[in-house]
Design an enzyme around this catalytic site. Structure first.
Site, PDB file in Angstrom:
ATOM      1  CG  HIS A  72     -40.339  24.398   5.619  1.00 38.54           C
ATOM      2  ND1 HIS A  72     -40.471  25.769   5.748  1.00 38.54           N
ATOM      3  CD2 HIS A  72     -39.789  24.175   4.398  1.00 38.54           C
ATOM      4  CE1 HIS A  72     -40.029  26.347   4.656  1.00 38.54           C
ATOM      5  NE2 HIS A  72     -39.615  25.409   3.814  1.00 38.54           N
ATOM      6  CG  ASP A 111     -37.836  21.030   3.499  1.00 31.76           C
ATOM      7  OD1 ASP A 111     -37.725  20.956   2.261  1.00 31.76           O
ATOM      8  OD2 ASP A 111     -37.285  21.912   4.174  1.00 31.76           O
ATOM      9  CG  HIS A 150     -27.736  18.877   0.258  1.00 34.21           C
ATOM     10  ND1 HIS A 150     -27.794  19.589  -0.919  1.00 34.21           N
ATOM     11  CD2 HIS A 150     -28.659  19.447   1.084  1.00 34.21           C
ATOM     12  CE1 HIS A 150     -28.713  20.539  -0.820  1.00 34.21           C
ATOM     13  NE2 HIS A 150     -29.257  20.473   0.390  1.00 34.21           N
TER      14      HIS A 150
END
Length: 431
Positions: free
Chosen positions: A229, A299, A303
């Site tokens: 990333h 990535d 959540h």
């Protein structure tokens, strides 16, 4: 199966014959075997390989599971993923690897599992397993608090070289973080939070310095080093100027979002490394287009909404992305500088070559029949409620995407968009 009249990434219109799990021929006028699908000159791409996902099992199945994450992948044209080690337990021992591999048995797409490094890791048993790579090795804390010091990093890199395993690195130097900027963050919650303080805190210089050091360590050890990333153009240039065995990835969120978007995103735009200035974003995108960036990975770090709806310093870092990577990039080919061939290379050919996945990433005889069919003329607004990740939101709400009509994994139908249904494909370990 025979897919007739498919337009390949280079513009050629060809038939593609699949027998069992493999592509057996690519040409014109091929004889049919089994089901015949007329692609009507729509785009057929090799299944994408997302080399950087966090499917959260074991440890946090309320955020994502291998079943939900792999469905999200298949619905976005991704047919193989590589999971990172910061689960609970962390994948730092052979036993923890085995526990994760049991969870991965629920995957609809093929998968690899990376090993991690902490003070308590067990390299002897870990390197005895089918690792794709060691990493991401965290040079600064992120989700899972797996940050390590420089001496342990050097030791881990040398051990990986001895084991013949690549090393992927999360490169940030915590000594260059601006704690004053972090401490100035207000009490706003969720989309009302001052999320720009996170970008000011985890500075571009922290990444640049860490990438420089990681490249030095990798070169001294003779390692295949992959920088995860990468969020700054300066870091990309360091990698591009390094020896051949150093590669880097860039995420769609660092390509397409910047600090200018944080007023709208709030804590839903908090990730590590953080979003950068619009100037740096544009320069990073330029490097994705021109070839200095080796590959794109997401990535994917979901959540729940409830977890993200918190003050900035309490909210977890990470955004989902496995389902939207290819759709976003293909939408960019309609009016932007990206070509379809470049998208193919960034998402399939280069990931396969970088991590030694010899049967993946290309539509050729003898390759795994990992395929996805797209109508590039048809886009739709991205809607988090229609995506298949368990978290149910996206930082790309309202962006246009070109989603696949269907996806196959080694010849088995994994996803059909017409009915929004998933097939019988079963993922295998590609490590």
């Amino acid at each position: 199966m025979l897919v007739r009249n498919a337009r390949l990434a280079d513009g050629r219109v060809r038939d593609v014959r699949v027998e069992d799990t493999q592509v057996t021929a690519v040409g014109t006028g091929l004889d049919a075997v089994g089901e015949v699908i007329d692609a009507r000159e729509r785009l057929l791409l090799p299944g994408a390989i997302d080399v950087h996902v966090h499917f959260r099992e074991p440890g946090a199945p309320h955020k994502e599971t291998w079943r939900s994450g792999s469905r999200s992948a298949a619905a976005g044209g991704v047919t193989a993923v590589i999971d990172q080690p910061n689960t609970d337990p962390a994948t730092t021992t052979g036993a923890a690897f085995d526990q994760k591999e049991l969870c991965a048995g629920d995957s609809l797409v093929d998968y690899g599992i990376n090993g991690g490094v902490t003070e308590s890791w067990d390299p002897e048993t870990l390197f005895d397993r089918q690792l794709v790579a060691l990493g991401e090795v965290f040079l600064a804390d992120s989700t899972g608090e797996m940050g390590i010091d420089g001496d342990l990093f050097e030791d881990a890199v040398h051990r990986a070289v001895e084991a013949g395993v690549p090393v992927t690195v999360h490169a940030e130097d915590a000594t260059r973080f601006d704690t004053d900027a972090r401490d100035a963050a207000g009490d706003g919650v969720g989309k009302d939070a001052d999320a720009d303080a996170w970008s000011a805190y985890r500075t571009p210089e922290a990444e640049i310095a860490a990438v420089e050091r990681a490249v030095e360590v990798g070169a001294d050890a003779g390692a295949h080093l992959h920088v995860a990333h990468t969020s700054t153009p300066e870091a990309v240039d360091i990698v591009a100027d390094a020896p051949d065995r150093v590669t880097c990835e860039v995420t769609p969120h660092h390509c397409l979002l910047s600090r200018a978007d944080l007023d709208e995103l709030g804590t839903f735009g908090r990730m590590n490394p953080p979003l950068r200035s619009e100037t740096r974003r544009a320069a990073l995108y330029e490097r994705v287009v021109d070839g200095r960036v080796d590959l794109v990975a997401t990535d994917h770090a979901p959540h729940t909404r409830a977890e993200k709806e918190a003050p900035l310093l309490a909210a977890p870092s990470g955004v989902p992305g496995v389902e939207t990577m290819v759709p976003l990039l293909l939408a960019e080919t309609r009016d932007g500088p990206l070509t379809v061939e470049r998208v193919r290379d960034l998402t399939a050919a280069a990931p396969a070559a970088t991590f030694g996945l010899d049967r993946k990433g290309r539509i050729e005889a003898g390759m795994d029949a990992d395929l996805a069919l797209y109508d590039v003329a048809q886009t739709r607004p991205i809607d988090g409620a229609r995506l298949h990740s368990k978290c149910g939101w996206t930082p790309f709400e309202g962006f246009e995407g070109v989603f696949p009509e269907w996806t196959t994994v080694r010849g088995d139908r994994a996803y059909d968009a017409i009915m929004d249904t998933f097939g019988t494909a079963a993922g295998e370990n590609i490590g």
